[in-house]
Motif scaffolding. Structure first.
Motif, PDB file in Angstrom:
ATOM      1  N   THR A 109       3.172 -13.057   9.880  1.00 44.84           N
ATOM      2  CA  THR A 109       4.496 -12.465   9.684  1.00 44.84           C
ATOM      3  C   THR A 109       5.574 -13.409  10.204  1.00 44.84           C
ATOM      4  N   LYS A 120      10.167  -6.324   3.417  1.00 43.14           N
ATOM      5  CA  LYS A 120       8.810  -5.814   3.207  1.00 43.14           C
ATOM      6  C   LYS A 120       8.260  -5.212   4.505  1.00 43.14           C
ATOM      7  N   PHE A 121       8.516  -5.888   5.625  1.00 44.22           N
ATOM      8  CA  PHE A 121       8.061  -5.371   6.922  1.00 44.22           C
ATOM      9  C   PHE A 121       8.709  -4.021   7.214  1.00 44.22           C
ATOM     10  N   ARG A 123       9.898  -1.915   5.135  1.00 45.26           N
ATOM     11  CA  ARG A 123       9.344  -0.887   4.230  1.00 45.26           C
ATOM     12  C   ARG A 123       8.012  -0.392   4.760  1.00 45.26           C
ATOM     13  N   ARG A 124       7.183  -1.293   5.324  1.00 46.59           N
ATOM     14  CA  ARG A 124       5.877  -0.889   5.863  1.00 46.59           C
ATOM     15  C   ARG A 124       6.012  -0.014   7.097  1.00 46.59           C
ATOM     16  N   TYR A 132      12.134   5.237   3.771  1.00 44.76           N
ATOM     17  CA  TYR A 132      12.683   3.881   3.884  1.00 44.76           C
ATOM     18  C   TYR A 132      14.135   3.844   3.434  1.00 44.76           C
ATOM     19  N   LYS A 175      -0.257   7.289  10.795  1.00 45.70           N
ATOM     20  CA  LYS A 175       0.045   6.555   9.566  1.00 45.70           C
ATOM     21  C   LYS A 175       0.755   5.236   9.854  1.00 45.70           C
ATOM     22  N   ASP A 176       0.695   4.782  11.099  1.00 50.21           N
ATOM     23  CA  ASP A 176       1.365   3.543  11.492  1.00 50.21           C
ATOM     24  C   ASP A 176       0.706   2.354  10.796  1.00 50.21           C
ATOM     25  N   ALA A 177       1.496   1.612  10.003  1.00 51.37           N
ATOM     26  CA  ALA A 177       0.976   0.445   9.283  1.00 51.37           C
ATOM     27  C   ALA A 177       1.316  -0.855  10.001  1.00 51.37           C
ATOM     28  N   ILE A 178       1.879  -0.779  11.203  1.00 52.62           N
ATOM     29  CA  ILE A 178       2.214  -1.976  11.982  1.00 52.62           C
ATOM     30  C   ILE A 178       1.232  -2.112  13.154  1.00 52.62           C
ATOM     31  N   GLY A 205       4.539   7.542  10.545  1.00 55.88           N
ATOM     32  CA  GLY A 205       4.303   6.120  10.430  1.00 55.88           C
ATOM     33  C   GLY A 205       4.858   5.399  11.644  1.00 55.88           C
ATOM     34  N   HIS A 206       5.193   4.113  11.466  1.00 58.02           N
ATOM     35  CA  HIS A 206       5.671   3.322  12.600  1.00 58.02           C
ATOM     36  C   HIS A 206       7.116   3.651  12.967  1.00 58.02           C
TER      37      HIS A 206
END
Length: 461
Positions: A109, A120-121, A123-124, A132, A175-178, A205-206
């Protein structure tokens, strides 16, 4: 590191510090205001240097750290007098294949960062496209791409020390994608085994709404007063656990051979007050509560004061033979500071007789967090007492109440003043769903009271 005071008022003794995540800044919190607290936001971690002298005038400091802000807090604030620290979707080992963000992903990254990569980050960080889009105004940063890249590289090359901050509660998004939830669980479960902190998993999520999160952890005493005032007439009838607590606490009141000057915190509907009158020959009784109970049958030789007792006692000119409180001080922001104020306002040989609640109190409501109530372990409370008083005794118990339906359990909480004072953001339907037990079983609510008797030696004898 950059830092910004969002709110600062001369003479304020309470401070909220917020450590934001990477690529975010104060815009996340521009609308945040908490009565009686200054607010300081830290962000843009190009280094971990922080002027700790900024904190010298504060007596109570709450820390909220999100994402990479968790590790930044450990580097910058570990030697500071933090009252309580809360972590959200992050660990003190931020670049770690098992305990943080996997190393290859983290370095990749940083090395490949661009405007498109940043978008993109971000959005994740969000669970959905709509989240978002709604969050874009909050994700603005004044840092350039090279600055953001260097911030990540600083994390990658830093060896982070063992955590020293007083983490009290940790939230992890499934649901954290980081930060992978498995890595966060592994880190914090190991930490919790040693320190007994609360670990709470949320269906998020994050990204988090930091302003709402902070508000949900600081009790709005105006709202608390309104809730208890609304439940006043029904309290005595419904406060089953609280009555039992008051009775047990009354048994701890020491015997006096003379009239005493007493102070009761949070008398409310008067359940404990009646027991105090029966046990003590009162020269005078001060009563302090956050809502007006002066018409609730108090005697002419008793003084009622409508105020926040945690702050009122700090500047009070009186001293007392005994200070008492049943099921009230769990609302206080800084229990250790309160104990110190009690010590300073007790006469030689004076006593404190009070109750609060331990970690795990009303655990059936954990999934509805955040909550403004911060419960401590018995060990933590005893450590405070041993440092402040000449002697103490403590015991605890569990009191479990059963209800036929979730709705009846909610009515119990409402009619004892507990409901409606947090900011969980959950609808009544979701709360009822969370409380619904397995078929054939009743709804249970478990109180975990801890009873405290502490005293000062009679230095005059």
């Amino acid at each position: 590191m950059k830092y910004t005071f969002l709110r600062k008022t001369e003479g304020t003794s309470r401070l909220i510090i917020i450590m934001t995540g990477w690529s975010t800044g104060p815009v996340l919190l521009e609308q945040l205001s908490v009565e009686g607290w200054d607010i300081l936001v830290c962000h843009s971690y190009s280094d971990f240097n922080f002027p700790t002298e900024l904190l010298d005038s504060y007596k109570t400091i709450y820390l909220f750290a999100w994402s990479l802000g968790v590790a930044a807090a450990e580097m910058a604030l570990a030697d500071c007098r933090i009252t309580a620290a809360y972590a959200f979707n992050g660990t003190p080992e931020p670049v770690n294949d098992e305990l943080g963000i996997p190393t290859d992903i983290f370095i990749g990254t940083a090395v490949g960062l661009s405007e498109r990569g940043l978008a993109k980050f971000q959005r994740r960080m969000c669970v959905s496209g709509s989240e978002y889009m709604n969050s874009i105004p909050l994700l603005k940063t004044d840092d350039s791409i090279p600055e953001l890249r260097n911030q990540l590289l600083l994390y990658a090359k830093t060896k982070f020390p063992e955590p020293r901050l007083p983490w009290r509660r940790v939230y992890m998004g499934v649901k954290d994608a980081i930060f992978p939830i498995s890595n966060m669980r592994k880190y914090w479960e190991g930490y919790a085994e040693k320190h007994g902190i609360e670990l709470i998993t949320l269906d998020i999520g994050h990204f988090i709404d930091l302003a709402r999160v902070v508000r949900s952890h600081i009790a709005d005493m105006t709202k608390v007063a309104r809730s208890f005032s609304a439940s006043h007439d029904k309290y005595a009838q419904n406060a089953v656990a609280q009555k039992q607590i008051a009775q047990r606490l009354a048994e701890m009141i020491p015997a006096y051979e003379r009239p005493v000057h007493a102070f009761e915190i949070g008398p409310g509907a008067g359940v404990f007050t009646k027991l105090i009158r029966e046990k003590l020959d009162l020269r005078h009784l001060h009563l302090v509560d956050i809502y007006d109970i002066s018409t609730s049958g108090y005697r002419s030789d008793e003084t009622f004061i409508k105020d926040d007792a945690e702050q009122w006692i700090e500047t009070a000119s009186e001293s007392w033979d005994i200070i008492l409180s049943a099921s009230s001080i769990q609302w206080f922001a800084d229990l250790k500071r309160f104990f110190r104020n009690v010590r300073d306002h007790l006469k030689p040989g004076g006593h404190l007789v009070c109750s609060t609640f331990l970690t795990g109190n009303l655990a059936q409501l954990d999934s509805l967090r955040p909550s403004p109530l911060l419960y401590l372990s018995r060990d933590e409370i005893e450590k405070m007492l041993s440092e402040i008083f000449d002697g103490y005794e403590v015991f605890n118990e569990d009191i479990t109440l059963s209800f036929d339906t979730p709705r009846k359990a909610l009515l119990h909480l409402r009619d004892t003043g507990v409901a409606g004072v947090g900011a969980s953001g959950k609808t009544v339907a979701r709360i009822i769903k969370a409380l619904t037990p397995e078929e054939g079983k009743k709804v249970e609510l478990t109180y975990r009271p801890v009873y405290i008797h502490a005293w000062l030696n009679n230095t005059e004898s």
